[in-house]
Write a protein that holds these residues in place. Structure first.
Motif, PDB file in Angstrom:
ATOM      1  N   GLY A   7       0.776  -1.227   0.000  1.00 34.82           N
ATOM      2  CA  GLY A   7       0.000   0.000   0.000  1.00 34.82           C
ATOM      3  C   GLY A   7       0.808   1.277   0.000  1.00 34.82           C
ATOM      4  N   GLY A   8       2.125   1.172   0.101  1.00 34.81           N
ATOM      5  CA  GLY A   8       2.946   2.372   0.102  1.00 34.81           C
ATOM      6  C   GLY A   8       3.039   2.988  -1.274  1.00 34.81           C
ATOM      7  N   SER A  16      -4.268  11.042   2.415  1.00 33.12           N
ATOM      8  CA  SER A  16      -4.409   9.907   3.329  1.00 33.12           C
ATOM      9  C   SER A  16      -3.883   8.664   2.637  1.00 33.12           C
ATOM     10  CB  SER A  16      -5.868   9.705   3.712  1.00 33.12           C
ATOM     11  OG  SER A  16      -6.364  10.829   4.393  1.00 33.12           O
ATOM     12  N   LEU A  17      -3.540   7.678   3.434  1.00 30.30           N
ATOM     13  CA  LEU A  17      -2.995   6.441   2.883  1.00 30.30           C
ATOM     14  C   LEU A  17      -3.407   5.287   3.777  1.00 30.30           C
ATOM     15  CD1 LEU A  17      -1.041   5.635   0.526  1.00 30.30           C
ATOM     16  CD2 LEU A  17       0.756   5.557   2.257  1.00 30.30           C
ATOM     17  N   ARG A  18      -3.734   4.156   3.152  1.00 29.28           N
ATOM     18  CA  ARG A  18      -4.040   2.960   3.922  1.00 29.28           C
ATOM     19  C   ARG A  18      -3.077   1.858   3.530  1.00 29.28           C
ATOM     20  NH1 ARG A  18      -9.462  -0.810   4.160  1.00 29.28           N
ATOM     21  NH2 ARG A  18      -8.609  -1.580   2.181  1.00 29.28           N
ATOM     22  N   LEU A  19      -2.361   1.351   4.509  1.00 25.87           N
ATOM     23  CA  LEU A  19      -1.439   0.245   4.307  1.00 25.87           C
ATOM     24  C   LEU A  19      -2.101  -1.043   4.774  1.00 25.87           C
ATOM     25  CD1 LEU A  19       1.812   1.890   5.707  1.00 25.87           C
ATOM     26  CD2 LEU A  19       0.901   1.975   3.376  1.00 25.87           C
ATOM     27  N   SER A  20      -1.715  -2.140   4.150  1.00 27.13           N
ATOM     28  CA  SER A  20      -2.251  -3.456   4.510  1.00 27.13           C
ATOM     29  C   SER A  20      -1.134  -4.370   4.971  1.00 27.13           C
ATOM     30  CB  SER A  20      -2.948  -4.092   3.301  1.00 27.13           C
ATOM     31  OG  SER A  20      -4.007  -3.292   2.841  1.00 27.13           O
ATOM     32  N   ARG A  66      -3.938  10.938  13.982  1.00 31.34           N
ATOM     33  CA  ARG A  66      -3.995  10.877  12.517  1.00 31.34           C
ATOM     34  C   ARG A  66      -4.027   9.443  12.013  1.00 31.34           C
ATOM     35  NH1 ARG A  66       0.374  12.712   9.612  1.00 31.34           N
ATOM     36  NH2 ARG A  66       1.859  12.403  11.304  1.00 31.34           N
ATOM     37  N   ALA A  67      -3.783   8.495  12.901  1.00 27.82           N
ATOM     38  CA  ALA A  67      -3.621   7.105  12.480  1.00 27.82           C
ATOM     39  C   ALA A  67      -4.707   6.219  13.073  1.00 27.82           C
ATOM     40  CB  ALA A  67      -2.252   6.584  12.910  1.00 27.82           C
ATOM     41  N   THR A  68      -5.093   5.216  12.306  1.00 29.79           N
ATOM     42  CA  THR A  68      -6.077   4.235  12.755  1.00 29.79           C
ATOM     43  C   THR A  68      -5.617   2.848  12.348  1.00 29.79           C
ATOM     44  OG1 THR A  68      -7.871   5.830  12.430  1.00 29.79           O
ATOM     45  CG2 THR A  68      -8.487   3.520  12.648  1.00 29.79           C
ATOM     46  N   ILE A  69      -5.690   1.921  13.294  1.00 32.98           N
ATOM     47  CA  ILE A  69      -5.402   0.530  12.979  1.00 32.98           C
ATOM     48  C   ILE A  69      -6.706  -0.250  13.051  1.00 32.98           C
ATOM     49  CG2 ILE A  69      -4.833  -0.108  15.365  1.00 32.98           C
ATOM     50  CD1 ILE A  69      -2.649  -1.966  14.189  1.00 32.98           C
ATOM     51  N   VAL A  78      -4.489  -6.816   8.584  1.00 29.31           N
ATOM     52  CA  VAL A  78      -4.533  -5.635   9.443  1.00 29.31           C
ATOM     53  C   VAL A  78      -4.250  -4.415   8.581  1.00 29.31           C
ATOM     54  CG1 VAL A  78      -3.405  -4.438  11.359  1.00 29.31           C
ATOM     55  CG2 VAL A  78      -3.867  -6.889  11.513  1.00 29.31           C
ATOM     56  N   TYR A  79      -4.979  -3.350   8.836  1.00 24.93           N
ATOM     57  CA  TYR A  79      -4.833  -2.121   8.066  1.00 24.93           C
ATOM     58  C   TYR A  79      -4.306  -0.998   8.959  1.00 24.93           C
ATOM     59  CZ  TYR A  79      -7.874  -4.725   4.925  1.00 24.93           C
ATOM     60  OH  TYR A  79      -8.401  -5.701   4.110  1.00 24.93           O
TER      61      TYR A  79
END
Length: 125
Positions: A7-8, A16-20, A66-69, A78-79
């Motif tokens: 996801g990078g 915004s960005l969401r990594l997996s 700013r971050a959410t897991i 996991v995101y």
């Protein structure tokens, strides 16, 4: 346990960005999974973690607020989502897992048994 982070990429400041982090070998209910990052020339930084029961941990850090897991047990993934990205957020972001039977998320990366390969996030101004 194997972890695959993705996801990078290159984003603009303010985006915004969401990594997996896709896990295999164990269900997420057997793992503590956390996200770390390491910027060039800096030490690895703990960002957030999620326990076996799904409880999220957000210690005081430069990304808190700013971050959410989150996680999807059906996808064993996991995101990590972060908003209002800034150039100083540029780093390699990695997920790590441990089969610790407690509900304690470790802030020290050395305590994690499994690591994903990391995904580079570059934020341009």
């Amino acid at each position: 346990v194997q972890l695959q982070a993705s996801g990078g990429g290159l984003v603009q400041a303010g985006d915004s960005l969401r990594l997996s982090c896709a896990a295999s070998g164990r269900p997420l209910t057997h793992l503590i999974i956390s996200w770390f990052r390491q910027a060039p020339g800096k030490e690895r930084e703990f960002l957030t973690g999620i326990t076996r029961s799904g409880r999220s941990i957000y210690p005081p850090s430069s990304v808190k607020g700013r971050a959410t897991i989150s996680r999807d047990d059906a996808k064993n993934t996991v995101y990590f989502q972060m908003n209002s990205l800034q150039p100083e957020d540029t780093a390699v972001y990695s997920c790590a897992a441990d089969e610790d039977s407690s509900e304690t998320v470790m802030y020290n990366g050395l305590q994690y048994e499994y690591w994903g390969q990391g995904t580079l996030v570059t934020v341009s101004s």
